[in-house]
Scaffold this active site. Structure first.
Site, PDB file in Angstrom:
ATOM      1  N   TRP A  90      44.386  73.699  67.715  1.00  0.00           N
ATOM      2  CA  TRP A  90      43.156  74.395  68.103  1.00  0.00           C
ATOM      3  C   TRP A  90      42.227  74.576  66.905  1.00  0.00           C
ATOM      4  O   TRP A  90      41.242  75.296  66.977  1.00  0.00           O
ATOM      5  CB  TRP A  90      43.464  75.757  68.714  1.00  0.00           C
ATOM      6  CG  TRP A  90      43.990  76.799  67.755  1.00  0.00           C
ATOM      7  CD1 TRP A  90      44.739  76.580  66.626  1.00  0.00           C
ATOM      8  CD2 TRP A  90      43.793  78.210  67.832  1.00  0.00           C
ATOM      9  NE1 TRP A  90      45.025  77.777  66.011  1.00  0.00           N
ATOM     10  CE2 TRP A  90      44.462  78.791  66.723  1.00  0.00           C
ATOM     11  CE3 TRP A  90      43.127  79.042  68.724  1.00  0.00           C
ATOM     12  CZ2 TRP A  90      44.482  80.164  66.491  1.00  0.00           C
ATOM     13  CZ3 TRP A  90      43.149  80.411  68.501  1.00  0.00           C
ATOM     14  CH2 TRP A  90      43.829  80.958  67.395  1.00  0.00           C
ATOM     15  N   ASP A  91      42.551  73.886  65.796  1.00  0.00           N
ATOM     16  CA  ASP A  91      41.813  74.123  64.560  1.00  0.00           C
ATOM     17  C   ASP A  91      40.336  73.779  64.678  1.00  0.00           C
ATOM     18  O   ASP A  91      39.537  74.230  63.847  1.00  0.00           O
ATOM     19  CB  ASP A  91      42.461  73.339  63.424  1.00  0.00           C
ATOM     20  CG  ASP A  91      43.861  73.827  63.120  1.00  0.00           C
ATOM     21  OD1 ASP A  91      44.071  74.428  62.058  1.00  0.00           O
ATOM     22  OD2 ASP A  91      44.751  73.635  63.970  1.00  0.00           O
ATOM     23  N   GLU A 112      52.029  83.516  67.468  1.00  0.00           N
ATOM     24  CA  GLU A 112      53.073  82.489  67.381  1.00  0.00           C
ATOM     25  C   GLU A 112      54.471  83.043  67.078  1.00  0.00           C
ATOM     26  O   GLU A 112      55.457  82.389  67.379  1.00  0.00           O
ATOM     27  CB  GLU A 112      52.729  81.411  66.342  1.00  0.00           C
ATOM     28  CG  GLU A 112      51.545  80.558  66.733  1.00  0.00           C
ATOM     29  CD  GLU A 112      51.347  79.375  65.800  1.00  0.00           C
ATOM     30  OE1 GLU A 112      51.785  79.443  64.638  1.00  0.00           O
ATOM     31  OE2 GLU A 112      50.751  78.386  66.241  1.00  0.00           O
ATOM     32  N   LYS A 115      52.494  87.005  62.798  1.00  0.00           N
ATOM     33  CA  LYS A 115      52.323  85.976  61.772  1.00  0.00           C
ATOM     34  C   LYS A 115      50.882  85.938  61.281  1.00  0.00           C
ATOM     35  O   LYS A 115      50.613  85.769  60.096  1.00  0.00           O
ATOM     36  CB  LYS A 115      52.714  84.613  62.349  1.00  0.00           C
ATOM     37  CG  LYS A 115      52.469  83.426  61.436  1.00  0.00           C
ATOM     38  CD  LYS A 115      52.822  82.128  62.145  1.00  0.00           C
ATOM     39  CE  LYS A 115      52.501  80.907  61.296  1.00  0.00           C
ATOM     40  NZ  LYS A 115      52.782  79.637  62.007  1.00  0.00           N
ATOM     41  N   GLN A 116      49.948  86.092  62.232  1.00  0.00           N
ATOM     42  CA  GLN A 116      48.531  85.956  61.926  1.00  0.00           C
ATOM     43  C   GLN A 116      47.746  86.727  62.981  1.00  0.00           C
ATOM     44  O   GLN A 116      48.318  87.291  63.904  1.00  0.00           O
ATOM     45  CB  GLN A 116      48.132  84.490  61.928  1.00  0.00           C
ATOM     46  CG  GLN A 116      48.409  83.780  63.246  1.00  0.00           C
ATOM     47  CD  GLN A 116      48.264  82.283  63.153  1.00  0.00           C
ATOM     48  OE1 GLN A 116      47.420  81.786  62.434  1.00  0.00           O
ATOM     49  NE2 GLN A 116      49.085  81.554  63.884  1.00  0.00           N
TER      50      GLN A 116
END
Length: 791
Positions: free
Chosen positions: A347-348, A486, A606-607
């Site tokens: 999805w970057d 994630e 994680k983020q």
């Protein structure tokens, strides 16, 4: 490492840093890229030369943990770099085997040239100085060139030089993938074409992509050729003298059967290298092409931050250049710089296209075409799980099927574990967001009304069909997904993966539904009728979309937005205890799994997940979205939400610092700079611990550029106007850039502390409306406006 706005330099040779340097010294042109490996060094535990063509994938089956696993990889193609040298009758010289007196590598960012200078001590008296210039041509995307200059000190040196094209390469650049089959090339054949040219051809094993490569080597002495197994070499004997330079030039052409207007890739490569000019002329046209790119992507930021941003921009342009506009490729998460993530498209583009939209809209459009060409595959994926609409894959490659691995290796425990990240269905919302952002920035109504509307419709249809009504809540719910975090893939002790009502997923799904309804309303009537007939879209379905867009469930706990339903019931983690034990806990999931525990049990991310909403949407737009869903998201609630997740995030992704810096620029500026620095230095300092050597993090690099371009300026392209709401950081209060906006080439912005200057080029087609929180300005072509900003 030292840096200036125009160079990126490494002094001294350090084998431990070589993989990192190879990634950051990669040269490319959007069609292909080659890692910055030393030409005299073969692939081993220190060095890893790699050449990758955008969109060139191959699929292989491996046996892992007793199971057959299928993976598709971006293929490491034949190595065109090899050029080794030695004193006549002696050993081949490399920095690992010979005495190195000096060593320096410099990436000349302005010209896209990699320069290398090494001085080898030979016998106590004589020294051999080797200078190399390398380019991957930005004007002709099928050419590359290497010039090698030898100079002796202390006495003459007779040299044997050997150049080669090597087809005996594999995909082996990522240690944790080495249990998997990496032999992608087959049918390697070599030959000669004239006195100074050799060629190599091969094909991929299952995708059957044919590759042709040809090299023309010229020197101050006769060049001879020899064919070896999987390799073809050219040899020349030279005398290097003090004060005189002996030069070897190698010009290479590369074609594949995926190229437009191609017949035989080998013949195309041989013909192209025969017609290619010499190194000096290639350098001139290469520099000209880079100069044009830099003008279109103008960015002026002072200090160390400016130097790193320029390196980031350099690598974005090498991966996604105007040449990309002619290709069927997506956004590879790790660039064309290495084999991590197998070269897949995630999805970057969500972090990349907002930058490209305002500089290279033709590239953005091509990247969206990649998604549209795979719309039918996404619809098939939705049907396979009993849904309507389009389910785009979390990891995409050649044809748009789901490429997410079934197993992944935890290097800390050595265990292969099930991978459930394919449940990140929010990738569809990212694609829809990119469609809308591109069309707003470019004014491309034709794309929005055709391919864009088709993608939006099918993504919206998937979300509406995924939502189920909960009588108890009186709301729609989306179950069994994984969010951007994630880490969390399942509830503690659950026998099935997936989580319910991920807030990010539900809010962005509501945005997709409401935005698509508006786009359909605005379509010209003949086009809307045509689209409705083709997709069996009726008023009843549109009414359902409207209902779902207003009733999707967003969970809360303790006055903050919950990451997902039940998140607030998870245990708190002993963050300080884990930091004391391990130091770096970015990959907390691996640490816990190695302890036979699971991050699923804890409030640990994680983020950014919930906070991603503050990255995508302005404060006003986010409040409006929540209001449409029937929730109040006031400033205090959002601040509590930000504080809650800041304290519970390990930043195991390079994107995390970027998103948090973006949000804190408006919430708490004092902390924003620290996160911005984390995002800036993620790759150059390899903060993720060895990952940069496997490929750069393209989304984070482009995202830092966009943070300066849109994040700190509050720049939005919305409702036919440019909206600005600057929040200059004390550490970055003076900078400038230009953008391309709806036919205007080079609208310039300059921020100097509390003053903003906007200059519109005289050749623009129409006036530009600029809207700030306290005023509106209309700028005619040729106008310059200087505004004093409120404190």
């Amino acid at each position: 490492m030292t840096a200036t706005p125009s160079t990126w330099d490494y002094d001294h040779y350090d084998a431990a840093e070589e993989r990192l340097r190879e990634s950051l010294c990669t040269l490319g042109n959007g069609y292909f890229a080659t890692r910055g490996a030393l030409p005299e060094c073969a692939a081993d535990d220190v060095h890893y030369p790699g050449t990758y063509v955008a969109g060139c994938y191959n699929r292989l089956i491996s046996t892992v943990a007793g199971r057959e696993v299928e993976n598709e990889d971006m293929v490491n193609l034949p190595n065109w770099l090899p050029l080794r040298f030695r004193p006549a009758g002696g050993d081949w010289l490399t920095p690992d085997t010979a005495e190195v007196l000096d060593h320096r590598q410099t990436v000349h960012l302005d010209s896209g040239v990699l320069e290398r200078l090494t001085r080898f001590g030979l016998d106590g008296e004589r020294v051999l100085s080797v200078r190399q210039l390398r380019l991957v041509h930005m004007a002709d995307p099928h050419l590359a060139a290497l010039r090698t200059e030898f100079t002796a000190e202390g006495g003459p040196v007779d040299l044997e030089v050997e150049a080669a094209l090597d087809g005996g390469v594999t995909n082996s650049g990522v240690p944790r993938y080495r249990d998997l089959d990496g032999h992608h090339l087959t049918h390697v054949h070599t030959g000669t074409a004239g006195d100074d040219t050799v060629w190599l051809r091969c094909r991929t094993r299952t995708s059957d992509i044919r590759t042709g490569m040809a090299a023309r080597t010229t020197a101050d002495a006769p060049v001879t050729a020899a064919r070896e197994h999987l390799c073809v070499t050219q040899r020349v004997t030279l005398r290097a003298r003090p004060g005189r330079t002996a030069t070897v030039d190698k010009v290479v052409a590369l074609h594949t059967s995926r190229d437009p207007a191609i017949s035989d890739p080998l013949q195309a490569a041989v013909d192209r290298v025969a017609e290619a000019p010499g190194f000096d002329d290639l350098l001139v046209t290469h520099r000209t092409a880079w100069g044009q790119l830099w003008r279109r992507a103008e960015l002026e930021v002072p200090g160390e931050a400016g130097s790193i941003l320029r390196l980031h921009l350099f690598h974005v342009l090498q991966t996604l250049s105007p040449h990309t506009a002619d290709l069927d490729v997506g956004v590879p998460a790790r660039g064309l710089h290495g084999e991590a993530y197998r070269g897949h498209v995630f999805w970057d583009e969500l972090f990349v296209l907002p930058y490209l939209n305002l500089h290279f809209p033709e590239v953005s459009r091509a990247l969206l075409h990649y998604r549209h060409r795979r719309l039918e595959k996404a619809r098939s994926a939705a049907r396979a799980i009993g849904r309507r609409g389009a389910l785009y894959p979390w990891q995409s490659g050649s044809d748009g099927r789901e490429e997410t691995q079934q197993l992944h290796l935890n290097p800390r425990s050595g265990r292969w574990l099930p991978d459930h990240s394919h449940l990140q269905h929010h990738v569809g919302s990212a694609i829809a967001y990119n469609v809308w952002q591109y069309c707003e920035a470019s004014g491309d109504a034709e794309f929005l009304h055709t391919k864009g509307a088709e993608m939006l419709l099918q993504i919206a249809r998937f979300w509406a069909d995924s939502a189920t009504w909960d009588e108890h809540l009186g709301r729609h719910r989306i179950r069994g997904v994984v969010g951007p975090d994630e880490y969390h893939e399942a509830y503690p002790g659950a026998d099935r993966p997936g989580l319910d009502d991920n807030a990010y997923t539900n809010v962005t799904a509501a945005w997709v539904l409401s935005r698509t309804l508006r786009v359909l309303d605005d379509l010209p009537e003949p086009r809307r009728r045509e689209l409705g007939e083709r997709t069996a879209l009726d008023d009843a379905e549109l009414e359902q979309w409207d209902s779902v867009s207003r009733t999707l469930h967003v969970p809360f706990h303790e006055g903050v937005v919950s990451q997902f339903e039940g998140y607030g019931d998870l245990a708190e983690l002993d963050w300080e205890g884990y930091r004391d034990r391990y130091g770096d806990i970015r990959r907390l999931d691996r640490l816990l799994e190695a302890e036979n525990d699971s991050v699923n049990n804890y409030q640990a991310s994680k983020q950014a997940d919930v906070l991603m909403l503050g990255y995508l949407f302005s404060p006003a737009e986010l409040r409006s979205l929540f209001r449409r869903l029937g929730y109040a998201l006031d400033e205090r609630t959002w601040q509590r939400t930000v504080d809650h997740y800041l304290a519970r995030t390990s930043h195991g992704s390079t994107l995390s610092g970027l998103v948090h810096g973006w949000i804190l620029a408006r919430a708490r500026r004092a902390e924003a700079w620290d996160y911005f620095q984390e995002a800036l230095k993620g790759d150059v300092a390899d903060l993720q611990g060895g990952t940069t050597g496997e490929g750069i993090h393209l989304g984070a690099m482009a995202g830092t550029l966009d943070l300066v371009q849109r994040g700190l300026t509050g720049l939005e392209t919305r409702a036919g106007a440019l909206w600005l709401d600057p929040v200059p950081l004390p550490e970055l209060s003076s900078y400038g850039f230009s953008v391309r906006y709806q036919g205007h080439w080079g609208v310039r912005f300059r921020l100097e502390h509390s003053r903003l200057e906007i200059a519109v080029p005289a050749a623009g087609p129409l006036p530009i409306d600029v809207r700030l929180p306290d005023r509106e300005v209309r700028l005619q072509p040729g106008d310059t406006c200087r505004l004093v900003l409120p404190d």
